[in-house]
Design an enzyme around this catalytic site. Structure first.
Site, PDB file in Angstrom:
ATOM      1  N   HIS A   1      77.235  20.420 -13.102  1.00  0.00           N
ATOM      2  CA  HIS A   1      75.995  21.839 -13.517  1.00  0.00           C
ATOM      3  C   HIS A   1      76.735  23.145 -13.508  1.00  0.00           C
ATOM      4  O   HIS A   1      76.169  23.891 -13.010  1.00  0.00           O
ATOM      5  CB  HIS A   1      74.922  21.668 -12.539  1.00  0.00           C
ATOM      6  CG  HIS A   1      73.806  22.520 -12.666  1.00  0.00           C
ATOM      7  ND1 HIS A   1      73.221  22.560 -13.649  1.00  0.00           N
ATOM      8  CD2 HIS A   1      73.023  23.199 -11.863  1.00  0.00           C
ATOM      9  CE1 HIS A   1      72.169  23.022 -13.807  1.00  0.00           C
ATOM     10  NE2 HIS A   1      71.827  23.627 -12.594  1.00  0.00           N
TER      11      HIS A   1
ATOM     12  N   HIS B   1      65.463  19.900  -7.547  1.00  0.00           N
ATOM     13  CA  HIS B   1      66.505  20.498  -6.973  1.00  0.00           C
ATOM     14  C   HIS B   1      66.645  20.023  -5.236  1.00  0.00           C
ATOM     15  O   HIS B   1      65.963  20.147  -4.569  1.00  0.00           O
ATOM     16  CB  HIS B   1      66.304  22.152  -6.890  1.00  0.00           C
ATOM     17  CG  HIS B   1      66.234  22.546  -8.187  1.00  0.00           C
ATOM     18  ND1 HIS B   1      65.096  22.666  -9.210  1.00  0.00           N
ATOM     19  CD2 HIS B   1      67.328  23.018  -9.062  1.00  0.00           C
ATOM     20  CE1 HIS B   1      65.425  23.255 -10.203  1.00  0.00           C
ATOM     21  NE2 HIS B   1      66.652  23.520 -10.114  1.00  0.00           N
TER      22      HIS B   1
ATOM     23  N   ASP C   1      69.250  19.142  -8.969  1.00  0.00           N
ATOM     24  CA  ASP C   1      70.311  19.970  -9.294  1.00  0.00           C
ATOM     25  C   ASP C   1      70.645  20.786  -8.047  1.00  0.00           C
ATOM     26  O   ASP C   1      69.900  20.932  -7.209  1.00  0.00           O
ATOM     27  CB  ASP C   1      69.836  20.782 -10.341  1.00  0.00           C
ATOM     28  CG  ASP C   1      69.574  20.206 -11.836  1.00  0.00           C
ATOM     29  OD1 ASP C   1      69.710  19.064 -11.639  1.00  0.00           O
ATOM     30  OD2 ASP C   1      69.120  20.877 -12.759  1.00  0.00           O
ATOM     31  N   ASP C   2      71.598  21.657  -8.118  1.00  0.00           N
ATOM     32  CA  ASP C   2      72.126  22.875  -7.500  1.00  0.00           C
ATOM     33  C   ASP C   2      72.724  22.371  -6.001  1.00  0.00           C
ATOM     34  O   ASP C   2      72.997  23.476  -5.470  1.00  0.00           O
ATOM     35  CB  ASP C   2      70.925  23.803  -7.275  1.00  0.00           C
ATOM     36  CG  ASP C   2      70.566  24.528  -8.495  1.00  0.00           C
ATOM     37  OD1 ASP C   2      71.034  23.980  -9.741  1.00  0.00           O
ATOM     38  OD2 ASP C   2      69.689  25.009  -8.645  1.00  0.00           O
TER      39      ASP C   2
ATOM     40  N   HIS D   1      76.848  28.395 -11.928  1.00  0.00           N
ATOM     41  CA  HIS D   1      75.308  28.459 -12.343  1.00  0.00           C
ATOM     42  C   HIS D   1      75.375  29.723 -13.043  1.00  0.00           C
ATOM     43  O   HIS D   1      73.906  29.969 -13.223  1.00  0.00           O
ATOM     44  CB  HIS D   1      74.561  28.148 -10.997  1.00  0.00           C
ATOM     45  CG  HIS D   1      73.125  27.707 -11.465  1.00  0.00           C
ATOM     46  ND1 HIS D   1      72.121  28.287 -11.673  1.00  0.00           N
ATOM     47  CD2 HIS D   1      72.808  26.616 -11.435  1.00  0.00           C
ATOM     48  CE1 HIS D   1      71.120  27.637 -11.917  1.00  0.00           C
ATOM     49  NE2 HIS D   1      71.655  26.577 -11.928  1.00  0.00           N
TER      50      HIS D   1
HETATM   51 ZN    ZN Z   1      70.469  24.743 -11.625  1.00  0.00          ZN
END
Ligand code: ZN
Length: 303
Positions: free
Chosen positions: A141, A238, A90-91, A145
């Protein structure tokens, strides 16, 4: 959390459980497996690493009606067998860390699923394109955020749709209708909305807690402990985190040495973005609507 609708999901297996070497032979016999969503069709290169994890199975996920995955929140679809893992990140995309994660995955000839943040995707589209070129699956995502729990419905919807548009536009290739909520918070009305949008919702079975880990060793230990307990699972990591990028080569070696197998998730159909939100992203971000010509070819001293 219980999903407020009952849906069936079709997960079909496109490559039966093969050992990495068998999978490799299979790949060699079939030059271009299929146009992958999240990455352009690329001739399957032989895996150069004899100790690679490789991909044990590829599953195709039908996101019609927004099925939920990841036992932390959704318990309907238990599609992994014992010792099977799905790698998710993620991210990103993020300079340094995302390319390092891609390198480690490539060295083990495995594919993962990435859930990029929309803003990050517009800042670093070239890194997201590398993810796509690596044949990995790309979900989304949200735009920035922010937790969807604290948002009014229209704002939460905008976060989801702008994020989806930004990722699709930055990747430049079809991406997956796979969604992961920030901090894994899914208000019921958002679960319903994602169902209407036919986006699969991905929580996790196994959180690496790499966000709080202070070293690469801690990231590895976190995954090891949880795998020992659960025996399989969708692993949340991540690609934005330095320690994760550092940990990954060793973690993948450990997965291989301990008999774990990697499952690659692909969507049955690609994400369909909404034009209104594509336009919003185009206006707000620095996606290349302007000429990318170098200054020397635009401004010339003539006198
Ligand atoms: Zn995240």
């Amino acid at each position: 959390m219980r999903v407020p609708f009952a849906l069936s999901v079709a997960i079909s297996v496109s490559l039966a459980a093969l050992s990495p070497s068998q999978a490799q032979q299979n790949a060699q016999a079939t030059p271009a497996p299929q146009a992958s969503v999240g990455g352009p069709a690329k001739p399957a290169a032989a895996c150069a690493n004899p100790n690679a994890l490789g991909i044990a199975r590829t599953v195709e996920i039908d996101t019609t009606g927004g099925p939920g995955f990841g036992f932390e929140h959704f318990k309907q679809h238990d599609f992994l067998r014992r010792n099977e893992v799905v790698l998710t990140f993620d991210d990103g995309p993020w300079p340094g860390t995302t390319p390092a994660v891609l390198k480690a995955l490539d060295n083990h000839c495995v594919k993962a699923t990435f859930f990029p943040i929309g803003k990050h995707a517009t800042w670093y589209p070239e890194i997201l394109k590398q993810v796509a070129e690596g044949g990995h699956t790309i979900g989304n995502h949200t735009w920035s955020h922010k937790s969807l729990v604290t948002k009014k419905f229209d704002e939460a919807k905008m976060e989801i749709e702008k994020g989806a548009s930004a990722v699709a536009m930055s990747a430049g290739v079809p991406v997956a209708p796979f969604f992961r909520a920030p901090v894994l918070k899914h208000p019921p009305e958002i679960v319903t909305y994602l169902g209407e949008r036919n986006m699969g919702i991905f929580s996790t079975d196994l959180d690496a807690f790499d966000f709080t880990a202070r070293s690469k060793d801690r990231v590895i230990e976190n995954v090891q402990k949880r795998l020992a307990r659960h025996g399989k699972g969708i692993i949340l990591m991540h690609d934005f985190q330095k320690h994760t990028a550092e940990a990954l080569p060793e973690l993948l070696d450990w997965l291989k040495a301990n008999g774990y197998k990697v499952v690659h998730m692909k969507p049955k159909e690609s994400l369909k973005t909404i034009a209104e939100y594509d336009e919003m992203v185009r206006k707000e971000s620095k996606l290349p609507t302007l000429s990318g010509r170098p200054t020397s070819s635009v401004v010339r001293t003539v006198e």
